[in-house]
Design an enzyme around this catalytic site. Structure first.
Site, PDB file in Angstrom:
ATOM      1  N   GLY A  50       0.944  -1.108  -0.040  1.00  0.00           N
ATOM      2  CA  GLY A  50       0.000   0.124   0.039  1.00  0.00           C
ATOM      3  C   GLY A  50       0.695   1.391  -0.283  1.00  0.00           C
ATOM      4  O   GLY A  50       2.052   1.044   0.056  1.00  0.00           O
ATOM      5  N   GLN A  55       3.119  10.198   1.734  1.00  0.00           N
ATOM      6  CA  GLN A  55       4.345   9.231   1.829  1.00  0.00           C
ATOM      7  C   GLN A  55       5.416  10.017   0.833  1.00  0.00           C
ATOM      8  O   GLN A  55       6.632   9.624   0.832  1.00  0.00           O
ATOM      9  CB  GLN A  55       4.005   8.001   1.878  1.00  0.00           C
ATOM     10  CG  GLN A  55       3.287   7.492   3.172  1.00  0.00           C
ATOM     11  CD  GLN A  55       3.319   5.880   3.106  1.00  0.00           C
ATOM     12  OE1 GLN A  55       2.401   5.556   2.483  1.00  0.00           O
ATOM     13  NE2 GLN A  55       4.335   5.465   3.705  1.00  0.00           N
ATOM     14  N   CYS A 103       5.860  -0.093   7.664  1.00  0.00           N
ATOM     15  CA  CYS A 103       5.657   1.319   6.811  1.00  0.00           C
ATOM     16  C   CYS A 103       6.548   1.698   6.357  1.00  0.00           C
ATOM     17  O   CYS A 103       7.901   1.491   6.670  1.00  0.00           O
ATOM     18  CB  CYS A 103       5.114   2.158   7.914  1.00  0.00           C
ATOM     19  SG  CYS A 103       4.549   3.794   7.440  1.00  0.00           S
ATOM     20  N   LEU A 104       6.598   2.144   4.825  1.00  0.00           N
ATOM     21  CA  LEU A 104       7.595   2.364   4.187  1.00  0.00           C
ATOM     22  C   LEU A 104       8.193   3.825   4.716  1.00  0.00           C
ATOM     23  O   LEU A 104       9.255   4.252   4.350  1.00  0.00           O
ATOM     24  CB  LEU A 104       6.999   2.901   2.736  1.00  0.00           C
ATOM     25  CG  LEU A 104       6.506   1.614   1.994  1.00  0.00           C
ATOM     26  CD1 LEU A 104       6.007   2.250   0.451  1.00  0.00           C
ATOM     27  CD2 LEU A 104       7.579   0.337   1.949  1.00  0.00           C
ATOM     28  N   HIS A 145      -4.387   1.391   7.442  1.00  0.00           N
ATOM     29  CA  HIS A 145      -3.160   1.924   7.589  1.00  0.00           C
ATOM     30  C   HIS A 145      -3.031   3.197   6.781  1.00  0.00           C
ATOM     31  O   HIS A 145      -2.552   4.280   7.007  1.00  0.00           O
ATOM     32  CB  HIS A 145      -2.073   0.788   7.320  1.00  0.00           C
ATOM     33  CG  HIS A 145      -0.699   1.431   7.259  1.00  0.00           C
ATOM     34  ND1 HIS A 145       0.190   0.792   8.471  1.00  0.00           N
ATOM     35  CD2 HIS A 145      -0.036   2.171   6.513  1.00  0.00           C
ATOM     36  CE1 HIS A 145       1.410   1.208   8.188  1.00  0.00           C
ATOM     37  NE2 HIS A 145       1.164   1.953   6.780  1.00  0.00           N
ATOM     38  N   GLU A 146      -3.229   3.052   5.649  1.00  0.00           N
ATOM     39  CA  GLU A 146      -3.445   4.029   4.383  1.00  0.00           C
ATOM     40  C   GLU A 146      -4.245   5.239   4.608  1.00  0.00           C
ATOM     41  O   GLU A 146      -3.864   6.443   4.444  1.00  0.00           O
ATOM     42  CB  GLU A 146      -3.766   3.724   3.102  1.00  0.00           C
ATOM     43  CG  GLU A 146      -2.667   2.382   2.612  1.00  0.00           C
ATOM     44  CD  GLU A 146      -1.413   2.583   2.781  1.00  0.00           C
ATOM     45  OE1 GLU A 146      -0.695   3.834   2.876  1.00  0.00           O
ATOM     46  OE2 GLU A 146      -0.589   1.504   2.995  1.00  0.00           O
ATOM     47  N   HIS A 149      -2.607   7.293   7.098  1.00  0.00           N
ATOM     48  CA  HIS A 149      -1.658   8.235   6.757  1.00  0.00           C
ATOM     49  C   HIS A 149      -2.287   9.698   6.166  1.00  0.00           C
ATOM     50  O   HIS A 149      -1.683  10.709   6.397  1.00  0.00           O
ATOM     51  CB  HIS A 149      -1.023   7.635   5.525  1.00  0.00           C
ATOM     52  CG  HIS A 149       0.203   6.751   5.868  1.00  0.00           C
ATOM     53  ND1 HIS A 149       1.212   7.314   6.501  1.00  0.00           N
ATOM     54  CD2 HIS A 149       0.479   5.507   5.685  1.00  0.00           C
ATOM     55  CE1 HIS A 149       2.118   6.236   6.678  1.00  0.00           C
ATOM     56  NE2 HIS A 149       1.602   5.123   6.081  1.00  0.00           N
TER      57      HIS A 149
HETATM   58  O1  K1U Z   1       1.785   2.598   3.843  1.00  0.00           O
HETATM   59  C1  K1U Z   1       2.814   2.088   3.844  1.00  0.00           C
HETATM   60  O2  K1U Z   1       3.525   2.332   4.543  1.00  0.00           O
HETATM   61  C2  K1U Z   1       2.972   0.627   3.244  1.00  0.00           C
HETATM   62  C3  K1U Z   1       2.706  -0.480   4.093  1.00  0.00           C
HETATM   63  C4  K1U Z   1       1.427  -0.997   4.186  1.00  0.00           C
HETATM   64  C5  K1U Z   1       1.007  -2.062   5.223  1.00  0.00           C
HETATM   65  C6  K1U Z   1       1.763  -3.095   5.620  1.00  0.00           C
HETATM   66  C7  K1U Z   1       1.257  -3.807   6.576  1.00  0.00           C
HETATM   67  C8  K1U Z   1       0.221  -3.675   7.072  1.00  0.00           C
HETATM   68  C9  K1U Z   1      -0.583  -2.639   6.828  1.00  0.00           C
HETATM   69  C10 K1U Z   1      -0.215  -1.903   5.960  1.00  0.00           C
HETATM   70  C11 K1U Z   1       3.798  -1.652   3.562  1.00  0.00           C
HETATM   71  O3  K1U Z   1       3.807  -2.173   2.468  1.00  0.00           O
HETATM   72  S1  K1U Z   1       5.057  -1.993   4.603  1.00  0.00           S
HETATM   73  C12 K1U Z   1       6.110  -3.478   3.560  1.00  0.00           C
HETATM   74  C13 K1U Z   1       5.159  -4.802   3.667  1.00  0.00           C
HETATM   75  O4  K1U Z   1       5.421  -5.034   2.334  1.00  0.00           O
HETATM   76  C14 K1U Z   1       4.713  -5.512   4.497  1.00  0.00           C
HETATM   77  C15 K1U Z   1       4.826  -5.448   5.980  1.00  0.00           C
HETATM   78  C16 K1U Z   1       4.343  -6.234   6.998  1.00  0.00           C
HETATM   79  C17 K1U Z   1       3.460  -7.222   6.410  1.00  0.00           C
HETATM   80  C18 K1U Z   1       3.172  -7.339   4.958  1.00  0.00           C
HETATM   81  C19 K1U Z   1       3.863  -6.545   4.079  1.00  0.00           C
HETATM   82 ZN    ZN Z   2       2.670   3.378   6.315  1.00  0.00          ZN
END
Ligand code: K1U
Ligand code: ZN
Length: 161
Positions: A50, A55, A103-104, A145-146, A149
């Site tokens: 996401g 971001q 989170c990125l 989560h998004e 943000h």
């Molecule tokens: O919004 C962001 O920072 C992206 C984030 C989204 C997200 C990940 C996990 C749970 C809710 C929202 C990421 O993509 S973090 C990297 C990722 O690929 C990941 C991290 C944890 C679990 C699964 C994937």
């Molecule tokens: Zn995030």
């Protein structure tokens, strides 16, 4: 050619703002299309599931949700990336679940966050069409989560200790 944008990191002011709605005049525009394409390319190159416009330093209410199976959520559904403009969560299920998030914008930190199991969301497409959809499990977690943000909230403020 895909444009890859820099990603804002925890502590930067852009991530604390409430993002502005996309205006009627911006739907169907080249600008909005290009923003979504650049967000998707940036998310893909960072291997995210996401991304939200703040971001990438754009304080507008645009998110992308792109669930896929991963080590932490092996049963997560594969979905084509969905671009949501001006998303609103209309309903949060009473049932909640704990799950790991990253989170990125917060590199090298992961943690457990309690979220609604199911959410009903209304959003506009890039063309301005209104869509209502219900998401469950990992995709619902990504939506929450998004949208956080867009309201200036990071997952680290919601960690369950
Ligand atoms: O919004 C962001 O920072 C992206 C984030 C989204 C997200 C990940 C996990 C749970 C809710 C929202 C990421 O993509 S973090 C990297 C990722 O690929 C990941 C991290 C944890 C679990 C699964 C994937
Ligand atoms: Zn995030």
């Amino acid at each position: 050619m895909s444009v890859i944008l820099p990603v804002a990191k925890q502590g930067e002011d852009i991530l604390k703002l409430k993002a502005a709605p996309v205006a009627e005049s911006e739907f169907n525009s080249e600008w909005l299309q290009q923003l979504a394409a650049a967000m998707q390319a940036t998310m893909s190159v960072r291997e995210g599931v996401g991304i939200a416009a703040p971001q990438v330093y754009i304080s507008k209410r645009v998110i992308i949700v792109a669930s896929r199976s991963n080590v932490r959520y092996p049963d997560a559904p594969e979905m084509d990336a969905v671009v949501m403009v001006n998303p609103e969560i209309l309903e949060f299920s009473q049932e909640t679940c704990l799950g790991e998030e990253g989170c990125l914008s917060v590199p090298n930190e992961r943690g457990q966050v309690e979220r609604a199991q199911t959410v009903k969301v209304r959003y506009r497409t890039l063309q301005g069409d209104v869509v209502e959809a219900t998401y469950e499990g990992f995709p619902a977690r990504i939506v929450q989560h998004e949208v956080d943000h867009l309201d200036g909230v990071l997952f680290v403020e919601r960690l369950t200790l």
